[in-house]
Design an enzyme around this catalytic site. Structure first.
Site, mmCIF file in Angstrom:
data_model
loop_
_atom_site.group_PDB
_atom_site.id
_atom_site.type_symbol
_atom_site.label_atom_id
_atom_site.label_comp_id
_atom_site.label_asym_id
_atom_site.label_seq_id
_atom_site.Cartn_x
_atom_site.Cartn_y
_atom_site.Cartn_z
ATOM 1 N N TYR A 50 0.840 -1.196 0.000
ATOM 2 C CA TYR A 50 0.000 0.000 0.000
ATOM 3 C C TYR A 50 0.878 1.250 0.000
ATOM 4 O O TYR A 50 0.664 2.185 -0.777
ATOM 5 C CB TYR A 50 -0.901 -0.024 1.231
ATOM 6 C CG TYR A 50 -1.632 1.266 1.504
ATOM 7 C CD1 TYR A 50 -2.732 1.645 0.731
ATOM 8 C CD2 TYR A 50 -1.233 2.102 2.546
ATOM 9 C CE1 TYR A 50 -3.402 2.830 0.991
ATOM 10 C CE2 TYR A 50 -1.898 3.283 2.814
ATOM 11 C CZ TYR A 50 -2.983 3.647 2.037
ATOM 12 O OH TYR A 50 -3.642 4.817 2.289
ATOM 13 N N LYS A 90 1.470 4.386 -2.840
ATOM 14 C CA LYS A 90 1.390 5.813 -2.566
ATOM 15 C C LYS A 90 2.651 6.532 -3.041
ATOM 16 O O LYS A 90 2.582 7.664 -3.529
ATOM 17 C CB LYS A 90 1.155 6.048 -1.074
ATOM 18 C CG LYS A 90 -0.218 5.577 -0.598
ATOM 19 C CD LYS A 90 -1.340 6.275 -1.347
ATOM 20 C CE LYS A 90 -2.706 5.875 -0.869
ATOM 21 N NZ LYS A 90 -3.808 6.571 -1.585
#
Length: 262
Positions: free
Chosen positions: A140, A144
């Site tokens: 994750y 980003k």
């Protein structure tokens, strides 16, 4: 745009936790087009746009007349598997930036995350500054970092304005956890709205900025957020009724399984 006209804001992920908080606080200030998967709110259901963020043509269709995209949609858990972040956070991120560029959108405010720099937190290497080399703590977090880099590319090569906010831990109740690291990175719903408003309106055209409340034990520098964007956090978890801070020199240890459960 005339002085009395409201900016038209496409808010993707408007039915998630952060999106709901922003819609409640900014809806009167801007002409918001809320995007999301589903909602139990009948009033919101009437105006909700449900485009698949991984489908470029559907995303492009959302951009008509939009001044700013506040892009929150995507896989939101630091425990997300590769397939989830690939479709929602990587392909979807590219679709939003490309569509915004093609449609002549002025600015995109990207919801990045503290997890783009979470390696510093895992290894307790504080303080952390936005200018440091990214150190993601999860797939994750990797997604980003990709979004931030892609935003820089679009800014440099197309002139699209891009502001990425590394959002901390947002919760209505920071006392719902006793994990010092989470309390330290708490972002109140009101401060989230302040940060996003600042990112929409600031004169700077590109940047990576932490968005965290005024917590006394925070380890992440928000000086540039305050100087460049004009962000002024008003809340601190220590101001909540019943809050009590135990000061630990150097910062309390991070959970051994960070970022699980964050």
């Amino acid at each position: 745009m005339s002085d009395d006209a409201k900016r038209r804001i496409l808010l993707t992920g408007a039915t998630g936790g952060v999106g709901t908080a922003l819609l409640e606080r900014l809806d009167e200030e801007y002409e918001i087009l809320p995007h999301g998967r589903h909602t139990d709110d009948p009033a919101l259901r009437e105006r909700l746009l449900t485009a698949d963020i991984s489908d470029y043509e559907q995303v492009l269709a959302l951009m008509d007349g939009v001044d700013t995209v506040v892009h929150l949609a995507g896989s939101a858990s630091p425990e997300s598997e590769w397939e989830a972040v690939l479709e929602a956070n990587i392909v979807g991120q590219r679709n939003v930036l490309e569509a915004a560029h093609r449609a002549g959108v002025r600015r995109v405010v990207l919801a990045s995350s503290n997890h783009a720099m979470g390696g510093y937190d895992r290894h307790e290497q504080w303080p952390v500054y936005a200018s440091q080399v990214p150190w993601p703590d999860s797939l994750y977090g990797v997604s980003k970092v990709f979004g931030e880099a892609l935003g820089r590319y679009y800014h440099d090569h197309t002139g699209l304005e891009v502001i990425a906010l590394r959002i901390g831990w947002m919760s209505e109740d920071p006392l719902s956890t006793d994990v010092d690291l989470l309390r330290a990175m708490w972002l109140s719903p009101d401060d989230a709205a302040r940060a996003v408003r600042s990112a929409i309106e600031a004169e700077v055209t590109f940047g990576l900025y932490y968005a965290i409340s005024a917590n006394p034990n925070r380890r992440w520098d928000i000086t540039d957020t305050m100087l460049d964007l004009g962000y002024r956090p008003q809340d601190s978890w220590t101001d909540r009724p019943g809050a009590s801070e135990e000061v630990v020199e150097g910062g309390a240890d991070s959970p051994e399984d960070w970022p699980e459960g964050s």
